[in-house]
Design an enzyme around this catalytic site. Structure first.
Site: not given
Length: 403
Positions: A158, A93
């Site tokens: 994250e 991400d």
């Protein structure tokens, strides 16, 4: 096939040129393929499927450990319980490109310019993922019967709340009794030259919110009001200037930062009835969540504030002491780049805080952090080649030469 590489400059390779040149095109291809997918947290944009397929071809057993909207992957090669175990960790991400950010190129259309790959996630951390995968592919091809096991822990959560990502993978592995010997996180750690700094731990993080009640009133009649903004000033000054603890060899002193202040008065001549402030502590092992929380609340009471608090203990501090992984990474960097690497715990927080729960040793090694979360985020192709070679050499030292 390589139309996008037209005009790619000849890049300098100071060390191991034969090894590094052979990584170049596979890394560029994979990094570009990942950047093209707008995987804004918690979306993974199809990145994990690409990486899982590559790992499966390399002989890995792949297992999705998804939770909610988050895509998580646990992959391993060799017996899942064989030792030593080396695990690479990373996230697919990225943060949003920003509505008003001044990008020179489309953020999800990777562009090669002046020896750099430009695009969102290039350095944080799709470039590292590409280097890890390509290094591992080369390693298992050269050493198909290596000792121990190699693992990959990948998540799409994250950059956001980081609750359903690596933490969930670790919780799942803990239930199986899984223990990891060596974990390498690909977060960007480089200051000026690849390998000049690695992270061996992180500070703890505490988020707090304080709501201070006052009494609304006309600014012309200060004796009839209680201004919560003024009332908070002593507390803010005390928290911002206090020496919370002494720095240690690897940890700076605990620090306080006020990050948001909000009040509503409704007019220029009316003081607010209440004030809300959001703050963060980054703290060292010489302090603790309980001590900081107790101190702040006691000071608020001492200064006569009518205050309520909300607390979030985001992360506890941790450090990887000197051991096989730390010594190996330092040795490889010294051999390949002639650098004495700096050991640090600086920066923000990372998924290392979760991995440390089941990993004996955790370090972070990645490319430059100078453009992360910025417009025109970029990573040097030469740096990725060298990073790939470092990952390859670390695998050799841990799984071949130590046998």
């Amino acid at each position: 096939m390589f139309k996008s590489f037209k005009g790619l400059p000849d890049l300098p390779y100071a060390v191991a040129p034969i090894e590094q040149v052979k990584y170049q095109r596979p890394i560029i291809e994979l990094a570009q393929e990942l950047i093209r997918r707008p995987s804004i947290t918690p979306s993974d944009g199809g990145c994990t499927a690409i990486l899982a397929n590559r790992l499966a071809v390399a002989g890995f057993t792949t297992e999705y450990v998804n939770k909610g909207a988050v895509t998580n992957l646990w992959a391993y090669r060799g017996d899942d319980n064989s030792q030593p175990s080396v695990v690479f960790s990373g996230h697919t991400d990225v943060v949003p490109p920003g509505q008003n950010a001044k990008w020179e190129t489309a953020p999800f259309m990777p562009t090669i310019k002046d020896g750099f790959i430009i695009g969102r996630g290039a350095s944080d951390m799709k470039g590292s993922l590409a280097a890890m995968i390509v290094a591992t592919e080369h390693f298992v091809k050269k050493y198909p019967k290596h000792q121990g096991s190699i693992g990959f822990m990948l998540t799409s959560d994250e950059e956001g709340e980081a609750i359903d990502g690596t933490r969930h993978i670790v919780d799942s592995l803990k239930q199986r009794g899984k223990v990891i010997d060596y974990a390498i996180v690909g977060e960007p750690t480089t200051d000026k030259q690849l390998g000049d700094a690695i992270r061996i731990g992180r500070r703890g993080s505490i988020n707090g919110k304080i709501r201070i009640q006052g009494k609304q009133g006309h600014v012309g009649y200060p004796e009839q009001l209680s201004n919560p903004i003024h009332n908070s000033s002593k507390l803010v000054h005390k928290l911002a200037t206090k020496r919370w603890d002494m720095p240690s060899r690897y940890f700076p002193s605990t620090s306080f930062q006020l990050v948001k202040v909000h009040s509503e008065s409704g007019a220029m001549n009316v003081t607010p009835a209440s004030l809300e402030m959001v703050f963060n502590f980054r703290y060292s092992p010489r302090n603790s969540f309980d001590k900081i929380q107790s101190y702040v609340e006691k000071k608020a009471k001492k200064y006569g504030l009518e205050a309520t608090f909300e607390w979030e203990h985001e992360a506890a501090p941790y450090i990887t002491r000197r051991g096989k992984l730390r010594k190996t990474v330092q040795k490889v960097i010294q051999q390949e780049s002639q650098l004495k690497t700096k050991l640090t715990t600086g920066g923000g927080i990372s998924d290392g805080r979760y991995i440390k729960q089941i990993a004996t040793q955790v370090i972070e090694l990645g490319p430059s952090n100078k453009t992360i979360h910025q417009a025109n985020e970029r990573v040097s192709i030469s740096e990725l080649n060298k990073l790939c070679h470092l990952y390859f050499r670390i695998l050799e030292e841990l799984l071949i030469k130590s046998s």
